[in-house]
Design a protein around this motif. Structure first.
Motif, short mmCIF file in Angstrom:
data_model
loop_
_atom_site.label_atom_id
_atom_site.label_comp_id
_atom_site.label_asym_id
_atom_site.label_seq_id
_atom_site.Cartn_x
_atom_site.Cartn_y
_atom_site.Cartn_z
N TRP A 1 0.87 -1.30 -0.02
CA TRP A 1 0.26 0.16 0.11
C TRP A 1 0.79 1.10 -0.10
O TRP A 1 0.62 2.15 -0.74
N VAL A 2 1.92 1.16 0.74
CA VAL A 2 2.90 2.55 0.85
C VAL A 2 3.41 2.79 -0.57
O VAL A 2 3.33 3.76 -1.00
N TRP A 3 3.87 1.70 -1.17
CA TRP A 3 4.48 1.73 -2.36
C TRP A 3 3.70 2.08 -3.50
O TRP A 3 3.93 2.96 -4.51
N ALA A 4 2.37 1.84 -3.13
CA ALA A 4 1.49 1.78 -4.43
C ALA A 4 0.96 3.32 -4.51
O ALA A 4 0.81 3.89 -5.54
N VAL A 5 0.83 3.85 -3.33
CA VAL A 5 0.62 5.47 -2.97
C VAL A 5 1.57 6.14 -3.59
O VAL A 5 1.32 7.21 -4.37
N MET A 6 2.92 5.74 -3.26
CA MET A 6 3.87 6.45 -3.71
C MET A 6 4.16 6.53 -5.29
O MET A 6 4.70 7.50 -5.70
N SER A 7 3.80 5.41 -5.94
CA SER A 7 3.87 5.35 -7.18
C SER A 7 3.18 6.45 -7.90
O SER A 7 3.55 6.82 -9.30
N GLY A 8 2.35 7.13 -7.46
CA GLY A 8 1.36 8.25 -8.21
C GLY A 8 1.75 9.52 -7.52
O GLY A 8 1.22 10.54 -7.89
N PHE B 1 4.39 8.29 -16.22
CA PHE B 1 4.60 6.83 -16.35
C PHE B 1 6.41 6.63 -15.93
O PHE B 1 6.57 5.70 -15.41
N SER B 2 6.99 7.46 -16.54
CA SER B 2 8.35 7.07 -16.43
C SER B 2 8.94 7.51 -15.00
O SER B 2 9.70 6.83 -14.45
N VAL B 3 8.59 8.33 -14.51
CA VAL B 3 8.79 8.78 -13.09
C VAL B 3 8.64 7.50 -11.94
O VAL B 3 9.38 7.43 -10.91
N SER B 4 7.40 6.87 -12.26
CA SER B 4 7.08 5.76 -11.44
C SER B 4 7.57 4.50 -11.73
O SER B 4 7.34 3.61 -10.84
N GLN B 5 8.38 4.48 -12.38
CA GLN B 5 9.02 3.13 -13.08
C GLN B 5 9.78 2.70 -11.75
O GLN B 5 9.72 1.21 -11.53
N LEU B 6 10.63 3.27 -10.92
CA LEU B 6 11.40 2.75 -9.78
C LEU B 6 10.30 2.17 -8.60
O LEU B 6 10.38 1.15 -8.08
N PHE B 7 9.29 2.75 -8.71
CA PHE B 7 7.99 2.14 -7.83
C PHE B 7 7.51 1.03 -8.21
O PHE B 7 7.15 0.06 -7.46
N PHE B 8 7.33 0.86 -9.62
CA PHE B 8 7.03 -0.43 -10.08
C PHE B 8 7.94 -1.56 -9.94
O PHE B 8 7.40 -2.81 -9.50
N LEU B 9 9.13 -0.95 -9.92
CA LEU B 9 10.06 -2.12 -9.45
C LEU B 9 9.91 -2.86 -8.23
O LEU B 9 9.97 -3.95 -7.98
#
Lengths: 330, 319
Positions: free
Chosen positions: B42-49, B92-100
Motif C-alpha cells: 500500500w505504501v509503495w502503491a500510493v508513492m507510485s502516483g 509513467f517514467s517517474v513511477s518506474q522505480l516504484f513499479f520495480l
C-alpha cells in the motif's frame, strides 16, 4: 465378500532417464486401507506420483477410481487427496486459510471450503492452532496439516506417503490413530506408502509389496502372514517330552519349542490338528495354557517377499474381484 | 471426561465441487490476497502516483496565479503550451522505480517461496495444471500492478478532462483514454512475466528479488550511459542521438516500458516540468521504432513465461 477395485495398474513402466523406477508393475488396490510396502527406492513414491499424473509412464496403463491416468489426470486429482512425504505448505498463510485454499484449488466454493477447513482442522487436532502461520508449526503439526489439506475436499482416495516420518512416538501414535479412524467406516479408501512395517500392520487391511519397481506380493495382511500347512501353536504349562512323543505317534510334526510353546504341523485341516493336540494332552496329562493358529510376523512375510524370489514377469493382472492369498508368491 | 457438544469425527464432504478447470482464478485471487495484506504494498502503491500529485499541485498554483492576476476568462499561457499526453509519459517514467519495488515485493518471491516450501506439491496434487499455476501466479502480480498504475493515471486524466478541456486536453488527442488504458497494462505485463521467470529459478524469494533488482539496475546504468552519449552528441551540435544510441537507450526493463508508452501515445515526450525549455543537458530521447520494441516486449514476456513454465515441476527427476 466381493471387494471393489480402487486402482488397477497394468505393466506400468516409469523411467527417469536411464533409471527404471517402475519396471512392468501390475497390481490391484481394493477398497479399504492398503499399505504400499517396499524398501527405500522400491518405487512406492513413483507409483503414487504416476497415479496422480506427476510422472508420465513410459508404457503401461493405470486406472484410478474408474478413470484412466493418461486421460483424466485432473479429474483423478479432484477425487484424490495426497499427503506428500516432504514438508509442504503455502508460505505466508495461517492453517485455516491454507486448508481452505487447498479446498478451493480442488473446486470447492470459497465459503464451503472455509467451513470445511475448520471442521477438518478440528478433526486433525489443529483446532487450537488454526490461526497460526503454518511456517511456525512443529514437525508433528506440519504432518497433521498435510493430512488436513489432503482431506478437505472429501476425497474418495487418500494417498499417504510416509505419514509418520519425523514424528516422535506420541506423534506417531496420534497420526496412526487418525489414519486408522479415517480409513475405517468413513467411506474413504487409503493407500499408505511406508517402509515401517508396524505402522502398516496397525492401520492397513491389505498390502502391496514392491521391490525394484516390480510387484513382489499383494493381498490381505492376514493371508500374507499365514504359514503353509496351517500349523498351530500350543502353549503348555511346562515342557513335556511325553506330549511331543504322543503327537509324533499320531503323525504330527512337532517343531522345537519356543519357551513352552510347540508348533505342530499335520496334513489336513487345522481343526484336525487341534483335535489331535487335545487328545495328546489328555493322554499325557499335559496342561494346555494357550492355543493359536500359527502365523509369521509381517516382517518375515515382507522379507520373504523381497528376498531371493525372482520377480514375476510383467503380465496383466487377471480380473479377479478378490486378491488371492500370496503365500505362494512369498 | 465429557464429550464435546460438536461432532468432531470425520465426515465426508458431499457439497458441490466445480469441474476441474480454470483453477488459475483461485490461484490469482489468493496471490492478490497475500499481496494486499502487505503494508509495504500500500505504501509503495500510493508513492507510485506521487508525480501526478506534484503536477496537480503545480496546476493548482498555476490556476491560482491566473486568478490573482485578474486574468479570469483569459487563457493561461502555462496550460496553453502543454502537450497533455506528455504529462502521462512523464508520470509513467517517474513511477518506474516504484513499479520495480512493487514487483519485488509481490512478484519476486512468488514461485521461489513456493519452491522453498514445496508448495507445488500442494498445487499440482489438486486438479490444477501447470498452466493454471503459471497463469494464476502471473495474474496475481499483473492485476495489482495494473491497478496501481491505472488508478493515479485515470484520476489525473479525469481531473484534466474536467478542468482543461478549454486548453485542448480532449482535442489534442480524443483517443488518449484508450491509449492510456493500453499503457497502464505495460508495467504489469512486463514485471509479472519477468518476476515469474526470475523467481522460478530460485528457492529463496530474497535471492530472486536481489537478482531481479540487479538486472533492473544494470539496465538503468546502461541506459544512463546511452543518454550521456546522446547528450554529448547534442552538445556537439548534432540534431540528436543516432538511431542506434536512441534504441539502446530503451534497452532496459524500465526503458522498454517508457518506449512502449511513447509508441502507444505517439509522442517523443517533453521536459518533466511543463514549460521548461529544452537544452542539450536535458535531452529528451525521442520514441524508438515500434517495429522493434513492440515485438521485443512480447518476446521478452513470452520468454520469461516459458522459463517459468519449464522450471515448474511437481517432482524432482533424477537419474
Amino acid at each position: 465378500m466381493v471387494s471393489v477395485k480402487i486402482a488397477t495398474v497394468e505393466n506400468l513402466v516409469v523411467r527417469y532417464g536411464s533409471f527404471t523406477a517402475l519396471n512392468g508393475l501390475s497390481c490391484e488396490i481394493l477398497e479399504g486401507c492398503t499399505g504400499l510396502l517396499g524398501p527405500n527406492g522400491a518405487g512406492k513414491t513413483t507409483l503414487i506420483k504416476t497415479i496422480l499424473g506427476f510422472v508420465k509412464p513410459t508404457s503401461g496403463t493405470a486406472n484410478v477410481l474408474g478413470m484412466d491416468i493418461h486421460e483424466t489426470g485432473a479429474k483423478i486429482r479432484q477425487q484424490v487427496g495426497l499427503m506428500p512425504e516432504q514438508d509442504c505448505h503455502i508460505p505466508g498463510m495461517t492453517a485455516v486459510h491454507f486448508v481452505a485454499y487447498a479446498g478451493e484449488l480442488a473446486g470447492m466454493p470459497p465459503a464451503q471450503a472455509l467451513r470445511r477447513a475448520h471442521e477438518v482442522l478440528d478433526y486433525c487436532g489443529l483446532g487450537e492452532a488454526r490461526y497460526r502461520n503454518v511456517e511456525t508449526f512443529s514437525t508433528g503439526m506440519k504432518q497433521r496439516i498435510k493430512l488436513a489439506q489432503a482431506l478437505v475436499h472429501g476425497p474418495k482416495l487418500l494417498l499417504l506417503d510416509e505419514p509418520t516420518n519425523g514424528l516422535d512416538p506420541a506423534g506417531r501414535e496420534d497420526m496412526l490413530e487418525l489414519v486408522k479412524s479415517v480409513s475405517h467406516g468413513k467411506g474413504l479408501n487409503v493407500i499408505v506408502s511406508s517402509h515401517l512395517l508396524p505402522d502398516i500392520e496397525r492401520i492397513c487391511d491389505r498390502v502391496v509389496v514392491v521391490m525394484k519397481g516390480q510387484l513382489r506380493a499383494q493381498g490381505a495382511i492376514k493371508d500374507l502372514k499365514k504359514i503353509e500347512g496351517q500349523p498351530i501353536d500350543i502353549e503348555l504349562r511346562e515342557l513335556s517330552s511325553a506330549f511331543v512323543a504322543a503327537l509324533q505317534s499320531k503323525g504330527a510334526n512337532v517343531m522345537p519349542p519356543k519357551r513352552t510353546t510347540y508348533r505342530i504341523l499335520m496334513p489336513g485341516r487345522v481343526e484336525e490338528t487341534a483335535r489331535v493336540a487335545m487328545e495328546a494332552a489328555r493322554e499325557t496329562g499335559a496342561q494346555i495354557r494357550g492355543y493359536a493358529e500359527a502365523e509369521r510376523s509381517l516382517e518375515d512375510a515382507f522379507l520373504d517377499a523381497i528376498g531371493d524370489v525372482p520377480p514375476p514377469p510383467p503380465q496383466a493382472v487377471p480380473p479377479a474381484q478378490v486378491v488371492p492369498p500370496v503365500g505362494g508368491v512369498a | 471426561m465429557a464429550s464435546p457438544i460438536a461432532d468432531l469425527s470425520y465426515r465426508n464432504y458431499d457439497g458441490p465441487l466445480d469441474p476441474p478447470i480454470n483453477r488459475w482464478w483461485a490461484i490469482a485471487k489468493m496471490s492478490m490476497r497475500l499481496s494486499i495484506k502487505k503494508k509495504g504494498f500500500w505504501v509503495w502503491a500510493v508513492m507510485s502516483g506521487y508525480w501526478y500529485l506534484i503536477l496537480l499541485a503545480i496546476f493548482y498554483f498555476a490556476d491560482q496565479s491566473t486568478q490573482l492576476g485578474n486574468a479570469v476568462g483569459r487563457k493561461n499561457p502555462f496550460f496553453s503550451n502543454i502537450v497533455w499526453k506528455d504529462l502521462f509519459v512523464n508520470g509513467f517514467s517517474v513511477s518506474q522505480l516504484f513499479f520495480l519495488i512493487l514487483a519485488l515485493l509481490i512478484g519476486a518471491g512468488t514461485i521461489a517461496n513456493d519452491n522453498r516450501a514445496n508448495a507445488l506439491l500442494v498445487y499440482l496434487s489438486k486438479p490444477c495444471t501447470k498452466l493454471d499455476y503459471v497463469m494464476g501466479k502471473w495474474l496475481g502480480i499483473f492485476i495489482p500492478m495494473t491497478i496501481v498504475t491505472a488508478v493515479p493515471t485515470l484520476i489525473f486524466y479525469l481531473y484534466c478532462l474536467m478542468s482543461y478541456r478549454t486548453y485542448g486536453f480532449l482535442s489534442q488527442d480524443p483517443w488518449l483514454i484508450l491509449k492510456l488504458l493500453g499503457m497502464v497494462l505495460v508495467p504489469g505485463a512486463l514485471h509479472s512475466s519477468l518476476a515469474l521467470g526470475v523467481s522460478s529459478m530460485f528457492q529463496q524469494g530474497r535471492l530472486a528479488g536481489a537478482t531481479y533488482a540487479g538486472v533492473y539496475f544494470f539496465g538503468v546504468f546502461f541506459t544512463k550511459a546511452m543518454q550521456s552519449i546522446g547528450v554529448m552528441s547534442a552538445m556537439n551540435g548534432s540534431e540528436g542521438p543516432s538511431g542506434t544510441v536512441n534504441s539502446l537507450y530503451y534497452c532496459s526493463i524500465d526503458g522498454i516500458q517508457i518506449a512502449l508508452a511513447k509508441i502507444l501515445l505517439h509522442t517523443d515526450g517533453s521536459q518533466l516540468i511543463p514549460g521548461q525549455p529544452a537544452t542539450p543537458m536535458k535531452l529528451v530521447m525521442p520514441a524508438p521504432s515500434g517495429w522493434i520494441f513492440v515485438p521485443a516486449f512480447f518476446g521478452i514476456c513470452a520468454l520469461a513465461m516459458l522459463l517459468a513454465w519449464s522450471r515448474i515441476k511437481a517432482v524432482e527427476v533424477v537419474g
